[in-house]
Motif scaffolding. Structure first.
Motif, mmCIF file in Angstrom:
data_model
loop_
_atom_site.group_PDB
_atom_site.id
_atom_site.type_symbol
_atom_site.label_atom_id
_atom_site.label_comp_id
_atom_site.label_asym_id
_atom_site.label_seq_id
_atom_site.Cartn_x
_atom_site.Cartn_y
_atom_site.Cartn_z
ATOM 1 N N ASP A 37 0.827 -1.208 0.000
ATOM 2 C CA ASP A 37 0.000 0.000 0.000
ATOM 3 C C ASP A 37 0.860 1.257 0.000
ATOM 4 O O ASP A 37 0.606 2.202 -0.750
ATOM 5 N N LYS A 38 1.888 1.272 0.850
ATOM 6 C CA LYS A 38 2.779 2.437 0.895
ATOM 7 C C LYS A 38 3.539 2.591 -0.420
ATOM 8 O O LYS A 38 3.763 3.712 -0.890
ATOM 9 N N THR A 39 3.905 1.479 -1.008
ATOM 10 C CA THR A 39 4.614 1.530 -2.293
ATOM 11 C C THR A 39 3.716 2.111 -3.376
ATOM 12 O O THR A 39 4.160 2.929 -4.191
ATOM 13 N N GLN A 41 1.220 4.159 -2.922
ATOM 14 C CA GLN A 41 1.068 5.596 -2.645
ATOM 15 C C GLN A 41 2.307 6.363 -3.091
ATOM 16 O O GLN A 41 2.201 7.437 -3.708
ATOM 17 N N ALA A 42 3.490 5.827 -2.790
ATOM 18 C CA ALA A 42 4.732 6.502 -3.183
ATOM 19 C C ALA A 42 4.845 6.567 -4.701
ATOM 20 O O ALA A 42 5.256 7.593 -5.265
#
Length: 104
Positions: A37-39, A41-42
């Motif tokens: 998920d963070k990837t 978003q990034a």
């Protein structure tokens, strides 16, 4: 000879694409959901930043230069096989040079 080289370049590209897909699948399978998920978003932030930078560069670039770049891109798209062959030749040359340098 030209046809053979094009077939070889296509075969190598297919192999590379397959290996990249397998690697991506392995990474995706072994990565936990919060990290994914963070990837995502990034990646979206990077994509937005790159799009903004591209628009800014296009706004600031003189029109004649944009026209030349457009023509160069059109020529490159029309000669993909030749560009792939040239890239493969350069890569082969570099690999041969590196292997010779290590033997000395």
């Amino acid at each position: 000879m030209k046809q053979h080289a094009a077939e070889q370049a296509s075969l190598i590209a297919d192999r590379m694409r397959g290996k990249a897909e397998r690697a991506a699948r392995l990474v995706r399978d072994r990565t936990r959901d919060p990290v994914l998920d963070k990837t995502v978003q990034a990646a979206a932030q990077v994509w937005d930043g790159a799009a903004r930078a591209g628009r800014y560069a296009a706004d600031k670039t003189p029109e004649p230069l944009l026209e030349k770049a457009g023509r160069a891109a059109t020529v490159a798209r029309g000669n993909r096989t030749a560009l792939l062959l040239a890239g493969a030749a350069v890569m082969g040359f570099v690999l041969v040079r590196r292997s010779r340098g290590r033997r000395r």
